[in-house]
Design a protein around this motif. Structure first.
Motif, PDB file in Angstrom:
ATOM      1  N   LEU A  77     -18.634 -24.715 -10.008  1.00  0.00           N
ATOM      2  CA  LEU A  77     -19.283 -24.493 -11.302  1.00  0.00           C
ATOM      3  C   LEU A  77     -19.865 -25.791 -11.862  1.00  0.00           C
ATOM      4  O   LEU A  77     -20.998 -25.812 -12.362  1.00  0.00           O
ATOM      5  CB  LEU A  77     -18.289 -23.892 -12.300  1.00  0.00           C
ATOM      6  CG  LEU A  77     -17.814 -22.472 -12.020  1.00  0.00           C
ATOM      7  CD1 LEU A  77     -16.703 -22.084 -12.984  1.00  0.00           C
ATOM      8  CD2 LEU A  77     -18.969 -21.484 -12.113  1.00  0.00           C
ATOM      9  N   ARG A  78     -19.095 -26.866 -11.769  1.00  0.00           N
ATOM     10  CA  ARG A  78     -19.592 -28.148 -12.279  1.00  0.00           C
ATOM     11  C   ARG A  78     -20.790 -28.633 -11.466  1.00  0.00           C
ATOM     12  O   ARG A  78     -21.786 -29.118 -12.032  1.00  0.00           O
ATOM     13  CB  ARG A  78     -18.468 -29.187 -12.257  1.00  0.00           C
ATOM     14  CG  ARG A  78     -17.452 -29.023 -13.386  1.00  0.00           C
ATOM     15  CD  ARG A  78     -16.474 -30.169 -13.428  1.00  0.00           C
ATOM     16  NE  ARG A  78     -15.494 -30.074 -12.363  1.00  0.00           N
ATOM     17  CZ  ARG A  78     -14.261 -29.592 -12.506  1.00  0.00           C
ATOM     18  NH1 ARG A  78     -13.864 -29.157 -13.696  1.00  0.00           N
ATOM     19  NH2 ARG A  78     -13.426 -29.538 -11.491  1.00  0.00           N
ATOM     20  N   ALA A  79     -20.696 -28.500 -10.142  1.00  0.00           N
ATOM     21  CA  ALA A  79     -21.793 -28.941  -9.280  1.00  0.00           C
ATOM     22  C   ALA A  79     -23.047 -28.106  -9.531  1.00  0.00           C
ATOM     23  O   ALA A  79     -24.167 -28.641  -9.595  1.00  0.00           O
ATOM     24  CB  ALA A  79     -21.371 -28.858  -7.814  1.00  0.00           C
ATOM     25  N   ALA A  80     -22.877 -26.795  -9.683  1.00  0.00           N
ATOM     26  CA  ALA A  80     -24.030 -25.924  -9.916  1.00  0.00           C
ATOM     27  C   ALA A  80     -24.671 -26.205 -11.270  1.00  0.00           C
ATOM     28  O   ALA A  80     -25.900 -26.280 -11.380  1.00  0.00           O
ATOM     29  CB  ALA A  80     -23.604 -24.461  -9.830  1.00  0.00           C
ATOM     30  N   ALA A  81     -23.854 -26.385 -12.308  1.00  0.00           N
ATOM     31  CA  ALA A  81     -24.401 -26.666 -13.637  1.00  0.00           C
ATOM     32  C   ALA A  81     -25.181 -27.974 -13.636  1.00  0.00           C
ATOM     33  O   ALA A  81     -26.243 -28.077 -14.271  1.00  0.00           O
ATOM     34  CB  ALA A  81     -23.280 -26.716 -14.672  1.00  0.00           C
ATOM     35  N   ALA A  82     -24.665 -28.979 -12.905  1.00  0.00           N
ATOM     36  CA  ALA A  82     -25.369 -30.259 -12.813  1.00  0.00           C
ATOM     37  C   ALA A  82     -26.668 -30.106 -12.024  1.00  0.00           C
ATOM     38  O   ALA A  82     -27.717 -30.624 -12.418  1.00  0.00           O
ATOM     39  CB  ALA A  82     -24.462 -31.300 -12.165  1.00  0.00           C
ATOM     40  N   ASP A  83     -26.601 -29.390 -10.906  1.00  0.00           N
ATOM     41  CA  ASP A  83     -27.781 -29.179 -10.066  1.00  0.00           C
ATOM     42  C   ASP A  83     -28.882 -28.464 -10.842  1.00  0.00           C
ATOM     43  O   ASP A  83     -30.082 -28.775 -10.699  1.00  0.00           O
ATOM     44  CB  ASP A  83     -27.375 -28.364  -8.836  1.00  0.00           C
ATOM     45  CG  ASP A  83     -28.492 -28.204  -7.816  1.00  0.00           C
ATOM     46  OD1 ASP A  83     -29.486 -27.533  -8.138  1.00  0.00           O
ATOM     47  OD2 ASP A  83     -28.375 -28.734  -6.697  1.00  0.00           O
ATOM     48  N   LEU A  84     -28.486 -27.517 -11.676  1.00  0.00           N
ATOM     49  CA  LEU A  84     -29.448 -26.702 -12.434  1.00  0.00           C
ATOM     50  C   LEU A  84     -29.820 -27.331 -13.778  1.00  0.00           C
ATOM     51  O   LEU A  84     -30.614 -26.762 -14.522  1.00  0.00           O
ATOM     52  CB  LEU A  84     -28.863 -25.307 -12.670  1.00  0.00           C
ATOM     53  CG  LEU A  84     -28.550 -24.506 -11.389  1.00  0.00           C
ATOM     54  CD1 LEU A  84     -27.697 -23.290 -11.725  1.00  0.00           C
ATOM     55  CD2 LEU A  84     -29.827 -24.091 -10.687  1.00  0.00           C
ATOM     56  N   ASP A  85     -29.230 -28.491 -14.073  1.00  0.00           N
ATOM     57  CA  ASP A  85     -29.496 -29.219 -15.320  1.00  0.00           C
ATOM     58  C   ASP A  85     -29.202 -28.356 -16.544  1.00  0.00           C
ATOM     59  O   ASP A  85     -29.982 -28.300 -17.495  1.00  0.00           O
ATOM     60  CB  ASP A  85     -30.950 -29.721 -15.356  1.00  0.00           C
ATOM     61  CG  ASP A  85     -31.178 -30.775 -16.437  1.00  0.00           C
ATOM     62  OD1 ASP A  85     -30.212 -31.484 -16.784  1.00  0.00           O
ATOM     63  OD2 ASP A  85     -32.319 -30.869 -16.937  1.00  0.00           O
ATOM     64  N   LEU A  86     -28.052 -27.706 -16.504  1.00  0.00           N
ATOM     65  CA  LEU A  86     -27.624 -26.858 -17.621  1.00  0.00           C
ATOM     66  C   LEU A  86     -26.663 -27.676 -18.484  1.00  0.00           C
ATOM     67  O   LEU A  86     -25.442 -27.580 -18.353  1.00  0.00           O
ATOM     68  CB  LEU A  86     -26.956 -25.586 -17.096  1.00  0.00           C
ATOM     69  CG  LEU A  86     -27.846 -24.685 -16.226  1.00  0.00           C
ATOM     70  CD1 LEU A  86     -27.042 -23.516 -15.674  1.00  0.00           C
ATOM     71  CD2 LEU A  86     -29.067 -24.186 -17.001  1.00  0.00           C
ATOM     72  N   ARG A  87     -27.220 -28.448 -19.379  1.00  0.00           N
ATOM     73  CA  ARG A  87     -26.418 -29.379 -20.164  1.00  0.00           C
ATOM     74  C   ARG A  87     -25.609 -28.702 -21.259  1.00  0.00           C
ATOM     75  O   ARG A  87     -24.737 -29.328 -21.875  1.00  0.00           O
ATOM     76  CB  ARG A  87     -27.328 -30.461 -20.760  1.00  0.00           C
ATOM     77  CG  ARG A  87     -28.074 -31.245 -19.687  1.00  0.00           C
ATOM     78  CD  ARG A  87     -29.002 -32.283 -20.261  1.00  0.00           C
ATOM     79  NE  ARG A  87     -29.838 -32.877 -19.211  1.00  0.00           N
ATOM     80  CZ  ARG A  87     -30.720 -33.841 -19.422  1.00  0.00           C
ATOM     81  NH1 ARG A  87     -30.896 -34.307 -20.648  1.00  0.00           N
ATOM     82  NH2 ARG A  87     -31.450 -34.318 -18.424  1.00  0.00           N
ATOM     83  N   HIS A  88     -25.907 -27.439 -21.525  1.00  0.00           N
ATOM     84  CA  HIS A  88     -25.170 -26.693 -22.553  1.00  0.00           C
ATOM     85  C   HIS A  88     -23.992 -25.924 -21.960  1.00  0.00           C
ATOM     86  O   HIS A  88     -23.389 -25.084 -22.633  1.00  0.00           O
ATOM     87  CB  HIS A  88     -26.102 -25.737 -23.304  1.00  0.00           C
ATOM     88  CG  HIS A  88     -26.889 -24.822 -22.414  1.00  0.00           C
ATOM     89  ND1 HIS A  88     -27.795 -25.277 -21.481  1.00  0.00           N
ATOM     90  CD2 HIS A  88     -26.924 -23.461 -22.326  1.00  0.00           C
ATOM     91  CE1 HIS A  88     -28.347 -24.245 -20.868  1.00  0.00           C
ATOM     92  NE2 HIS A  88     -27.829 -23.132 -21.357  1.00  0.00           N
ATOM     93  N   VAL A  89     -23.641 -26.226 -20.713  1.00  0.00           N
ATOM     94  CA  VAL A  89     -22.512 -25.568 -20.042  1.00  0.00           C
ATOM     95  C   VAL A  89     -21.326 -26.524 -19.970  1.00  0.00           C
ATOM     96  O   VAL A  89     -21.464 -27.685 -19.564  1.00  0.00           O
ATOM     97  CB  VAL A  89     -22.903 -25.121 -18.619  1.00  0.00           C
ATOM     98  CG1 VAL A  89     -21.675 -24.678 -17.834  1.00  0.00           C
ATOM     99  CG2 VAL A  89     -23.930 -24.000 -18.679  1.00  0.00           C
ATOM    100  N   GLU A  90     -20.159 -26.030 -20.355  1.00  0.00           N
ATOM    101  CA  GLU A  90     -18.901 -26.765 -20.214  1.00  0.00           C
ATOM    102  C   GLU A  90     -17.971 -25.963 -19.317  1.00  0.00           C
ATOM    103  O   GLU A  90     -17.789 -24.764 -19.518  1.00  0.00           O
ATOM    104  CB  GLU A  90     -18.240 -26.984 -21.576  1.00  0.00           C
ATOM    105  CG  GLU A  90     -16.880 -27.674 -21.495  1.00  0.00           C
ATOM    106  CD  GLU A  90     -16.147 -27.746 -22.825  1.00  0.00           C
ATOM    107  OE1 GLU A  90     -15.069 -28.359 -22.873  1.00  0.00           O
ATOM    108  OE2 GLU A  90     -16.654 -27.167 -23.808  1.00  0.00           O
TER     109      GLU A  90
END
Length: 223
Positions: A117-130
């Motif tokens: 989840l952390r890797a995917a959020a970073a890859d997708l540049d989803l900065r509003h995801v924790e």
């Protein structure tokens, strides 16, 4: 309750993509992120069991549109914190985060899932995801505008564990498959009154429990 006769069922990948395009008018960036997320999901599925292998050929119907339909059930202006319980591979959480700017908290207790989840959020540049790596019982209590859970726990336990995050305006979005009506009927009456049942767009036999409000402590366990 909606029924299959009034809800357009998405029966193939093209239909799923077309519905998302028509319903959310995603930008080119958002569409690219959805495609990228789908690719990340399939690649990671070879390393850990995130989704059933049999669903990969219908990934846009079974997982992308299946998640996006929850956002379609809660597009309130202003948004607010969305908490996705037992987020697993990021369904529906990451799909919702791609299609909206809602602050998203993904709660997941399994380390390998959280790493993805952390890797995917970073890859997708989803900065509003924790990503919160912890059992729900250990997560800090915060008021949630929306609570979702795609495959977390039996309904009664799910609501009991997550009730402390709810307020009078909290929207509950709980896909429960073919047993939705049965599970709802087993709840205390005070809980039942918060929910209605919606037809899933991705499976003629599946239902989504949609609720509004908070679960007061004196309601728990009472019929």
């Amino acid at each position: 309750m909606s029924d299959a006769g009034t809800t357009m069922l998405l029966e193939n990948e093209d239909a799923a993509r077309a519905w998302i395009g028509a319903r959310f008018a995603p930008t080119e960036t958002e569409l690219a992120r959805l495609d990228r997320f789908a690719a990340l999901l399939v690649a990671e599925n070879a390393r850990q069991n995130l989704i059933a292998a049999s669903t990969v050929p219908m990934l846009w119907v079974r997982h992308i549109a299946d998640s996006a339909q929850l956002l379609a059930l809660d597009e309130r202006e202003g948004g607010g914190l969305w908490i996705d319980l037992g987020s697993g591979p990021g369904l529906p959480g990451l799909v919702v985060a791609i299609l909206s700017e809602r602050p998203m908290m993904l709660v997941e207790s399994r380390k390998r899932r959280c790493d993805f989840l952390r890797a995917a959020a970073a890859d997708l540049d989803l900065r509003h995801v924790e990503v919160v790596e912890a059992p729900l019982e250990r997560v800090e209590t915060l008021p949630a505008a929306t609570i979702s859970a795609r495959a977390f726990a039996p309904l009664g336990r799910l609501i009991d564990l997550s009730a402390r995050f709810s307020t009078e305006s909290t929207r509950w979005l709980l896909p429960k498959g073919r047993n939705a009506v049965k599970e709802l009927a087993l709840l205390p009456e005070a809980w039942q009154s918060l929910f209605h049942v919606e037809q899933s767009r991705t499976d003629a036999e599946s239902r989504i429990l949609v609720g509004q409000g908070n679960v007061a402590a004196n309601q728990r366990g009472k019929r």
